[in-house]
Enzyme design. Structure first.
Site, PDB file in Angstrom:
ATOM      1  N   ASP A 298     -93.290 -47.440  -5.830  1.00  0.00           N
ATOM      2  CA  ASP A 298     -91.841 -47.661  -5.943  1.00  0.00           C
ATOM      3  C   ASP A 298     -91.040 -46.888  -4.892  1.00  0.00           C
ATOM      4  OD1 ASP A 298     -92.713 -49.032  -8.121  1.00  0.00           O
ATOM      5  OD2 ASP A 298     -91.323 -48.109  -9.543  1.00  0.00           O
TER       6      ASP A 298
ATOM      7  N   ASP B 223     -95.778 -57.874 -12.680  1.00  0.00           N
ATOM      8  CA  ASP B 223     -96.049 -56.451 -12.417  1.00  0.00           C
ATOM      9  C   ASP B 223     -97.308 -55.976 -13.154  1.00  0.00           C
ATOM     10  OD1 ASP B 223     -95.863 -53.768 -11.913  1.00  0.00           O
ATOM     11  OD2 ASP B 223     -93.784 -53.566 -12.572  1.00  0.00           O
TER      12      ASP B 223
HETATM   13  C1  GLA Z   1     -92.702 -50.786 -11.803  1.00  0.00           C
HETATM   14  C2  GLA Z   1     -92.219 -51.604 -10.609  1.00  0.00           C
HETATM   15  C3  GLA Z   1     -90.714 -51.444 -10.480  1.00  0.00           C
HETATM   16  C4  GLA Z   1     -90.051 -51.912 -11.752  1.00  0.00           C
HETATM   17  C5  GLA Z   1     -90.602 -51.152 -12.951  1.00  0.00           C
HETATM   18  C6  GLA Z   1     -90.097 -51.734 -14.268  1.00  0.00           C
HETATM   19  O1  GLA Z   1     -92.525 -49.433 -11.600  1.00  0.00           O
HETATM   20  O2  GLA Z   1     -92.862 -51.187  -9.431  1.00  0.00           O
HETATM   21  O3  GLA Z   1     -90.246 -52.177  -9.361  1.00  0.00           O
HETATM   22  O4  GLA Z   1     -90.262 -53.293 -11.904  1.00  0.00           O
HETATM   23  O5  GLA Z   1     -92.024 -51.216 -12.980  1.00  0.00           O
HETATM   24  O6  GLA Z   1     -90.649 -51.141 -15.382  1.00  0.00           O
END
Ligand code: GLA
Length: 393
Positions: free
Chosen positions: A218, A150
């Site tokens: 998200d 990520d």
């Molecule tokens: C980001 C990602 C999520 C999750 C969070 C965790 O927002 O897009 O899917 O993994 O980080 O902190």
């Protein structure tokens, strides 16, 4: 800046060589879109060893494993401190990651983990920056089968880059570096890129070794957000193929924020999109309705179709959208989506969908053969709902 430049040059030569051996390994690894579960959407930071074990148990007892859900993925907040030699250790929530992997493997499942190419993850835990090879080897030693990587913390370094091109290169190099590190371990580990669809990731995700790449920010457990993300995937079909998938984010089915029609739309759209199916709910407290939505074999067969051709929008008339996906046996999955909150009639026009002559039509969610039809099928679609057809010549 100097440190960053040194680091950027340092990562270039090695990965380039390794990446040339990528396609065979990665296609086999994710020949169809990965299916499983991820902790984030439901548990966020409240995830620990016992909860993961309980999810693995429920994956089996609910029948989801046998429906194809295999990966049990721990998202952010598992990370602890690095030791004097730089090796990462889990925090107190995960006392023994190898034992957890053994437990999950013992159930016929696979274990996934999460990190960031930056110094910190999104939740401000330890990232892999500067420790890529060590971390990849640690994951392999634990028995990890899937890594979600990520972007988050790396964005601070990208901000310092002298130009947008340099920032982009920083990101590409970071993703390539971890891919090379994963390959070096010799363990097959699915590589999931998460950088929210910036910089048209679908155009370069496979070249940095990604088996899947998030195409959006998200998701949340609301129809408006799910629909905003899902329907915006139009046009990305050509970038998906066995081994390399567009990822519109994890499922919210069963989390309670949408009604049954809306969750049916969510599952249907993700299946049409050849999207990874990572359940994001608490598998230990599922209603029979949630189990039925997640484990419908005919819907899963569309998502997992071996040809790996992602579907796309065929037409949109206001809130009435028709999408289709070509399947390996020559049939097509055809979804009639109603994005309005009130019911409406929607028409499938078989010629426009590429058929000539009579077709056989099956209503997938109703599990009902509708018989042979000539030119079109007009049907009632509930508000925010969908009718999913499988149309065969
Ligand atoms: C980001 C990602 C999520 C999750 C969070 C965790 O927002 O897009 O899917 O993994 O980080 O902190």
């Amino acid at each position: 800046m100097d440190g960053l430049r040194r680091w950027m040059f340092g990562v270039l030569a090695g990965p380039a060589l390794l990446i040339s051996s990528l396609p065979a390994q990665s296609v086999k690894l994710a020949a169809t879109p990965p299916m499983g579960w991820n902790s984030w959407n439901h548990f966020h930071r409240n995830i620990d060893d016992a909860t993961v074990r309980a999810q693995a148990d429920a994956m089996v007892t609910s029948g989801l494993r046998d429906a194809g859900y295999i990966y049990v993925n721990i998202d952010d907040t598992w990370e602890g401190e690095r030791d004097a030699k730089g090796f990462i250790h889990p925090n107190a929530k995960f006392p023994d990651m190898k034992a957890l992997a053994d437990y999950v493997h013992g159930k016929g499942l696979k274990l996934g983990i999460y990190s960031s190419p930056g110094p910190k993850t999104c939740a401000k835990f330890e990232g892999s920056y500067g420790h890529e090879e060590q971390d990849a080897q640690t994951y392999a030693d634990w028995g990890i089968d899937y890594l979600k990587y990520d972007l988050c913390g790396l964005r601070d370094l990208m901000k310092d880059a002298p130009s947008p091109e340099a920032a982009h290169k920083t990101m590409i190099d970071a993703y390539s570096k971890m891919h090379a590190a994963l390959l070096k371990t010799g363990r097959p580990i699915v590589y999931s890129l998460c950088q929210y669809g910036n910089d048209a990731v679908w155009q370069w995700g496979s070249s940095v070794g990604g088996n899947l790449w998030r195409t959006t920010g998200d998701i949340s457990d609301r129809y408006s957000r799910m629909a905003e993300i899902g329907f915006a995937q139009a046009g990305l079909a050509k970038y998906a193929a066995p081994g390399h998938w567009n990822d519109p984010d994890m499922l919210e089915v069963g989390n309670g924020g949408m009604n049954a029609e809306e969750y049916r739309t969510h599952m249907t759209l993700w299946a049409l999109l050849a999207a990874p199916l990572l359940a994001g709910n608490d598998l230990t407290t599922m209603t029979p309705e949630t189990v039925a939505l997640l484990s419908n074999r005919e819907v899963i067969a569309i998502d997992q179709d071996p040809a790996g051709l992602q579907g796309d929008r065929v037409s949109a008339e206001g809130p009435a959208e028709v999408w289709s996906r070509a399947l390996a046996d020559g049939s097509k999955a055809v979804a009639l989506f109603n994005r309005h909150s009130q019911p409406m009639e929607i028409q499938a026009d078989f010629q426009r969908l590429g058929f000539t002559g009579p077709v056989h039509v099956r209503d997938v969610w109703a599990a009902r053969d509708l018989g042979t039809m000539q030119s079109g099928y007009r049907t009632h679609v509930p508000g925010h709902g969908v009718v999913l057809l499988r149309v065969t010549k």
